[in-house]
Design a protein around this motif. Structure first.
Motif, PDB file in Angstrom:
ATOM      1  N   VAL A   1       0.834  -1.199   0.000  1.00  0.00           N
ATOM      2  CA  VAL A   1       0.000   0.000   0.000  1.00  0.00           C
ATOM      3  C   VAL A   1       0.872   1.253   0.000  1.00  0.00           C
ATOM      4  N   ASN A   2       1.901   1.267   0.830  1.00  0.00           N
ATOM      5  CA  ASN A   2       2.788   2.428   0.890  1.00  0.00           C
ATOM      6  C   ASN A   2       3.536   2.629  -0.428  1.00  0.00           C
ATOM      7  N   GLY A   3       3.980   1.512  -1.028  1.00  0.00           N
ATOM      8  CA  GLY A   3       4.680   1.624  -2.307  1.00  0.00           C
ATOM      9  C   GLY A   3       3.779   2.150  -3.405  1.00  0.00           C
ATOM     10  N   ALA A   4       2.567   1.596  -3.488  1.00  0.00           N
ATOM     11  CA  ALA A   4       1.615   2.064  -4.496  1.00  0.00           C
ATOM     12  C   ALA A   4       1.215   3.506  -4.233  1.00  0.00           C
ATOM     13  N   GLY A   5       1.090   3.858  -2.954  1.00  0.00           N
ATOM     14  CA  GLY A   5       0.728   5.227  -2.616  1.00  0.00           C
ATOM     15  C   GLY A   5       1.775   6.242  -3.012  1.00  0.00           C
ATOM     16  N   SER A   6       3.010   5.790  -3.203  1.00  0.00           N
ATOM     17  CA  SER A   6       4.078   6.690  -3.644  1.00  0.00           C
ATOM     18  C   SER A   6       4.184   6.758  -5.165  1.00  0.00           C
ATOM     19  N   LEU A   7       3.705   5.728  -5.863  1.00  0.00           N
ATOM     20  CA  LEU A   7       3.797   5.695  -7.322  1.00  0.00           C
ATOM     21  C   LEU A   7       2.558   6.277  -8.003  1.00  0.00           C
ATOM     22  N   ILE A   8       1.394   6.057  -7.414  1.00  0.00           N
ATOM     23  CA  ILE A   8       0.150   6.525  -8.024  1.00  0.00           C
ATOM     24  C   ILE A   8       0.118   8.038  -8.203  1.00  0.00           C
ATOM     25  N   PRO A   9       0.647   8.843  -7.249  1.00  0.00           N
ATOM     26  CA  PRO A   9       0.641  10.294  -7.485  1.00  0.00           C
ATOM     27  C   PRO A   9       1.341  10.710  -8.769  1.00  0.00           C
ATOM     28  N   VAL A  10       2.367   9.973  -9.191  1.00  0.00           N
ATOM     29  CA  VAL A  10       3.040  10.297 -10.448  1.00  0.00           C
ATOM     30  C   VAL A  10       2.070  10.113 -11.616  1.00  0.00           C
ATOM     31  N   VAL A  11       1.342   8.996 -11.614  1.00  0.00           N
ATOM     32  CA  VAL A  11       0.360   8.745 -12.668  1.00  0.00           C
ATOM     33  C   VAL A  11      -0.754   9.777 -12.612  1.00  0.00           C
ATOM     34  N   ALA A  12      -1.213  10.104 -11.397  1.00  0.00           N
ATOM     35  CA  ALA A  12      -2.272  11.094 -11.245  1.00  0.00           C
ATOM     36  C   ALA A  12      -1.827  12.457 -11.754  1.00  0.00           C
ATOM     37  N   ALA A  13      -0.578  12.804 -11.516  1.00  0.00           N
ATOM     38  CA  ALA A  13      -0.063  14.087 -11.998  1.00  0.00           C
ATOM     39  C   ALA A  13      -0.056  14.134 -13.522  1.00  0.00           C
ATOM     40  N   ILE A  14       0.320  13.022 -14.148  1.00  0.00           N
ATOM     41  CA  ILE A  14       0.311  12.963 -15.618  1.00  0.00           C
ATOM     42  C   ILE A  14      -1.110  13.114 -16.141  1.00  0.00           C
ATOM     43  N   ILE A  15      -2.056  12.425 -15.503  1.00  0.00           N
ATOM     44  CA  ILE A  15      -3.461  12.522 -15.928  1.00  0.00           C
ATOM     45  C   ILE A  15      -3.975  13.941 -15.754  1.00  0.00           C
ATOM     46  N   ALA A  16      -3.637  14.574 -14.623  1.00  0.00           N
ATOM     47  CA  ALA A  16      -4.099  15.942 -14.373  1.00  0.00           C
ATOM     48  C   ALA A  16      -3.481  16.920 -15.371  1.00  0.00           C
ATOM     49  N   ASP A  17      -2.182  16.767 -15.666  1.00  0.00           N
ATOM     50  CA  ASP A  17      -1.505  17.700 -16.563  1.00  0.00           C
ATOM     51  C   ASP A  17      -1.918  17.521 -18.018  1.00  0.00           C
ATOM     52  N   SER A  18      -2.252  16.290 -18.395  1.00  0.00           N
ATOM     53  CA  SER A  18      -2.481  15.995 -19.813  1.00  0.00           C
ATOM     54  C   SER A  18      -3.951  15.870 -20.193  1.00  0.00           C
ATOM     55  N   PHE A  19      -4.823  15.512 -19.233  1.00  0.00           N
ATOM     56  CA  PHE A  19      -6.205  15.204 -19.607  1.00  0.00           C
ATOM     57  C   PHE A  19      -7.255  15.929 -18.767  1.00  0.00           C
TER      58      PHE A  19
END
Length: 292
Positions: free
Chosen positions: A77-95
């Motif tokens: 959970v902690n590992g995924a919680g650190s990686l998902i924000p990167v994906v979320a940032a890409i989605i927010a910036d691009s879409f």
């Protein structure tokens, strides 16, 4: 009388008027994320400390999970919680943009919190305690594991979606005042850490000494109120259209490098891409054959 220019007109969106809504969202949502891992809205590891400890305890005490397995789940959970924000940032910036990413992620995290509360409330969603003197308990129905892990997955996804975007949208409201942006971040993190302290003490105490049910429903209520506060400020926010993410450009370079690996190199520097509207001769450094 001369009409006022556009720069002189009162600003309708953005600015410090958005601060109470964003900080209120952070303050309430951070308390929630420490305990249930469902609504963490800023990318700080401290927001996970209290919740991680409580997650392990909850899995062991209420779901009879082996301590090693509970620790592994917490690490994932902690590992995924650190990686998902990167994906979320890409989605927010691009879409989607920051605003849509935040409220959609908040709904996802709210659903995860509700599922957590249900596991603590509905007896059929928890394993029956083993009888005294028995070496093995009753086999757990699959629905219990499905609901539990669905809550963890939804909580983690919702957490990651807000962690990388809430501070960004807050700073964006003060884009024309860099000095105020620094002040905003100071207060932002002050409230964030203050909420973390409250989360890791008061609500954890309720869960440990009153009931898991009471603690999780406090988290549900906090999540709902936090989302409402954030949406109440919608008309004041300056919403910016997605302009693309640097990660997207990086991915394009990698794809182009792979697909065009057999293409012969140009013989002149003018054939290389130098950037938009840049004359090759004006560059301080021109492409060389080194590391071509």
């Amino acid at each position: 009388m001369e009409a006022p220019s556009e720069a002189q007109l009162p600003r309708r969106t953005g600015g410090w008027i958005t601060f109470p809504f964003i900080i209120g969202y952070v303050y309430i949502l951070t308390r929630n994320s420490i305990l249930t891992k469902t609504a963490s809205s800023v990318g700080l590891a401290l927001a996970f400390v209290g919740w991680t400890c409580n997650l392990i305890v909850y899995l062991i005490k209420e779901f009879d999970v082996e301590s090693i397995d509970a620790a592994q789940i917490s690490n994932l959970v902690n590992g995924a919680g650190s990686l998902i924000p990167v994906v979320a940032a890409i989605i927010a910036d691009s879409f989607l943009g920051c605003f849509s990413t935040i409220w959609i992620s908040s709904l996802i995290s709210l659903l995860g919190t509700i599922l957590f509360a249900l596991t603590a409330t509905v007896d059929s969603l928890r394993p029956k305690p083993c009888e005294v003197g028995s070496t093995s308990g009753t086999p757990k129905p699959k629905v219990q594991s499905v609901v539990l892990y669905a809550a963890i997955v939804l909580a983690t996804l919702g957490s990651g979606g807000t962690r990388s975007t809430l501070a960004t949208i807050g700073a964006g409201q003060l884009a024309d005042k860099p000095k105020d942006q620094g002040i905003f971040f100071n207060w932002f993190f002050f409230f964030w850490y203050s909420a973390s302290v409250i989360a890791s003490t008061a609500i954890v105490y309720v869960e440990d000494n009153v009931s898991w049910k009471a603690g999780f429903f406090i988290c549900v209520a906090s999540n709902v109120v936090a989302l409402l506060i954030f949406l109440m400020g919608s008309k004041f926010y300056a919403k910016f259209k997605p302009e693309g993410s640097p990660f997207t450009s990086l991915a394009r370079v990698i794809v182009a490098s792979i697909t065009k690996r057999q293409v012969a190199l140009p013989s002149t520097a003018e054939d290389f891409f130098q950037g938009c509207n840049v004359v090759p001769k004006a560059l301080a450094v021109v492409p060389s054959k080194t590391f071509r």
